[in-house]
Write a protein that holds these residues in place. Sequence first.
Motif, PDB file in Angstrom:
ATOM      1  N   ARG A 132       0.816  -1.021  -0.043  1.00 19.41           N
ATOM      2  CA  ARG A 132      -0.051  -0.002   0.008  1.00 19.41           C
ATOM      3  C   ARG A 132       0.842   1.214  -0.014  1.00 19.41           C
ATOM      4  N   GLU A 133       2.009   1.269   0.681  1.00 18.10           N
ATOM      5  CA  GLU A 133       2.972   2.324   0.869  1.00 18.10           C
ATOM      6  C   GLU A 133       3.559   2.627  -0.572  1.00 18.10           C
ATOM      7  N   ILE A 134       4.062   1.607  -1.234  1.00 21.08           N
ATOM      8  CA  ILE A 134       4.770   1.946  -2.455  1.00 21.08           C
ATOM      9  C   ILE A 134       3.653   2.153  -3.426  1.00 21.08           C
ATOM     10  N   ALA A 135       2.437   1.614  -3.454  1.00 21.00           N
ATOM     11  CA  ALA A 135       1.608   2.095  -4.570  1.00 21.00           C
ATOM     12  C   ALA A 135       1.153   3.395  -4.432  1.00 21.00           C
ATOM     13  N   GLU A 136       0.980   3.856  -2.965  1.00 19.36           N
ATOM     14  CA  GLU A 136       0.689   5.364  -3.038  1.00 19.36           C
ATOM     15  C   GLU A 136       1.766   6.450  -3.506  1.00 19.36           C
ATOM     16  N   LEU A 137       2.992   5.735  -3.425  1.00 20.63           N
ATOM     17  CA  LEU A 137       4.075   6.555  -3.632  1.00 20.63           C
ATOM     18  C   LEU A 137       4.284   6.890  -5.236  1.00 20.63           C
ATOM     19  N   ILE A 138       3.862   5.881  -5.848  1.00 23.16           N
ATOM     20  CA  ILE A 138       4.134   5.847  -7.333  1.00 23.16           C
ATOM     21  C   ILE A 138       2.797   5.736  -8.196  1.00 23.16           C
ATOM     22  N   GLN A 139       1.637   5.926  -7.378  1.00 27.03           N
ATOM     23  CA  GLN A 139       0.312   6.195  -8.071  1.00 27.03           C
ATOM     24  C   GLN A 139      -0.223   4.778  -8.687  1.00 27.03           C
ATOM     25  N   ALA A 140       0.047   3.718  -8.057  1.00 26.61           N
ATOM     26  CA  ALA A 140       0.031   2.420  -8.842  1.00 26.61           C
ATOM     27  C   ALA A 140      -1.353   1.838  -8.022  1.00 26.61           C
ATOM     28  N   ARG A 141      -1.549   0.578  -8.624  1.00 27.62           N
ATOM     29  CA  ARG A 141      -2.731  -0.160  -7.839  1.00 27.62           C
ATOM     30  C   ARG A 141      -2.174  -1.115  -6.964  1.00 27.62           C
ATOM     31  N   PRO A 142      -2.527  -1.157  -5.885  1.00 29.71           N
ATOM     32  CA  PRO A 142      -2.053  -2.090  -4.807  1.00 29.71           C
ATOM     33  C   PRO A 142      -3.030  -3.512  -4.902  1.00 29.71           C
ATOM     34  N   ILE A 143      -2.291  -4.681  -4.928  1.00 34.48           N
ATOM     35  CA  ILE A 143      -3.105  -5.776  -5.085  1.00 34.48           C
ATOM     36  C   ILE A 143      -2.586  -6.697  -3.750  1.00 34.48           C
ATOM     37  N   VAL A 144      -3.498  -6.830  -2.865  1.00 33.09           N
ATOM     38  CA  VAL A 144      -3.566  -7.679  -1.608  1.00 33.09           C
ATOM     39  C   VAL A 144      -4.718  -8.624  -1.613  1.00 33.09           C
ATOM     40  N   THR A 145      -4.212  -9.942  -1.448  1.00 32.48           N
ATOM     41  CA  THR A 145      -5.266 -10.699  -1.566  1.00 32.48           C
ATOM     42  C   THR A 145      -5.459 -11.631  -0.431  1.00 32.48           C
ATOM     43  N   THR A 146      -4.543 -11.211   0.941  1.00 34.47           N
ATOM     44  CA  THR A 146      -5.056 -11.599   2.084  1.00 34.47           C
ATOM     45  C   THR A 146      -6.380 -11.630   2.632  1.00 34.47           C
ATOM     46  N   SER A 148      -8.289 -11.670   5.357  1.00 28.59           N
ATOM     47  CA  SER A 148      -8.877 -10.690   6.364  1.00 28.59           C
ATOM     48  C   SER A 148      -8.766  -9.268   5.850  1.00 28.59           C
ATOM     49  N   ASP A 149      -7.989  -8.924   4.871  1.00 27.47           N
ATOM     50  CA  ASP A 149      -7.778  -7.715   4.375  1.00 27.47           C
ATOM     51  C   ASP A 149      -8.771  -7.282   3.527  1.00 27.47           C
ATOM     52  N   VAL A 150      -9.052  -8.309   2.599  1.00 27.65           N
ATOM     53  CA  VAL A 150     -10.060  -8.133   1.610  1.00 27.65           C
ATOM     54  C   VAL A 150     -11.481  -8.117   2.286  1.00 27.65           C
ATOM     55  N   GLN A 151     -11.691  -9.021   3.542  1.00 23.66           N
ATOM     56  CA  GLN A 151     -12.796  -8.865   4.086  1.00 23.66           C
ATOM     57  C   GLN A 151     -13.184  -7.708   5.055  1.00 23.66           C
ATOM     58  N   LYS A 152     -11.817  -7.234   5.410  1.00 31.45           N
ATOM     59  CA  LYS A 152     -11.974  -6.172   6.310  1.00 31.45           C
ATOM     60  C   LYS A 152     -12.439  -6.637   7.828  1.00 31.45           C
ATOM     61  N   THR A 153     -11.733  -7.552   8.131  1.00 36.04           N
ATOM     62  CA  THR A 153     -11.953  -8.430   9.510  1.00 36.04           C
ATOM     63  C   THR A 153     -10.655  -8.200  10.377  1.00 36.04           C
TER      64      THR A 153
END
Length: 374
Positions: A132-146, A148-153
């Motif tokens: 997320r940090e790198i994506a924000e710096l270079i204005q890219a799309r962050p891809i996280v598949t974990t 708990s992160d996807v479901q926000k739990t």
Amino acid sequence: MITLHEGVHPEIDVNNPYAIVAITKHGVTLARNLSNEFQRADVYYMSKFASGDEEEKGYQLFEGSVRLLLPSLFSSYKGIILIISLGAVVRMIAPLLKDKKVDPGVVVLDDKGENVISVLSGHLGGANELTREIAELIQARPIVTTASDVQKTIPVDLFGREFGWVWESAEKLTPVSASVVNEEKVVVIQESGEKNWWKYDKPLPKNIIVCSSTKEAINERPDAALVVTHRELNTDERTLLNNGVLYRPKVIVLGIGCNRGTSAEEIEAVIEDALQQLKISKKSVKAIATIDLKKDEEGLLEITRKHQWQFVYYTPEQLNEVPFENRSEVVYKYTGAYGVSEPAAKLYSGAKELLLEKQKSGNVTISVAIIPHS
């Protein structure tokens, strides 16, 4: 310049916790640009793309297959950012994987910097956060598949980590995580520690039930449990850990006074006896507090180094401003304070009452307080 050979791991001079690695022309440009924004990383790229300013900027050049560089990077860095195709990365790192508790976080960027992908050790290794940090710096799309992160739990393996909470055991992390993301009934019991652990701007998922006591939690007959407490559990309560994780928040403050030259072994024995008496886990100790006369006391310093506890000390004037029960003229005569262990524990913790008032054993005086969290 690093020349890579089969079976030989180069020595890596680490200046930062992260490494950025590129093997293509466009990847090198991206790596260099990223390093200007993300300044906690060492940069590695192939020597054929050298610009001549690498020594000045501290960039590392290498010759040979990047596959041969990765074992050294794996053992040296907290996180590795690879500007290499995902498939190639998966094949190259597969032989290096050990355990999610020790593997570094691995993040992959495509050659154009459009996608940033969390690949390995998303939680414990910090790859999701790094993505997320790198994506924000270079204005890219962050891809996280974990999940708990996807479901926000609740991310079970990271629960309370930002506050310094530690697990009693990692044995049930995986099955409890499965219960959370599969929306089974999960209870949370919190007796101490920071209360602001829910970070999402939505209510807790319906499958997660916050209980006010272990008795209430047991009556819920949960599929899994997250137990947050500084105290030792009794036999009945430990049934929650059949599929549960016990977290130890850093909430215990040890106020300590001692004679000059008291050994670390004697001080530690008194600490262990006091904690056992109170049925408190040593893993929940956050700090030792004392008077500034003891700031160079080697026994205290040795213990705090050993356990990575905070070591804080106060002037006699600061200690005398704290209300406490067992004020002593004798202590005042030698230190200028009417007490050490009690007021120091209260002052650091902010507690109005002590779990253990001044208790003397041999050369050591100890008091115990718990940090209140509303």
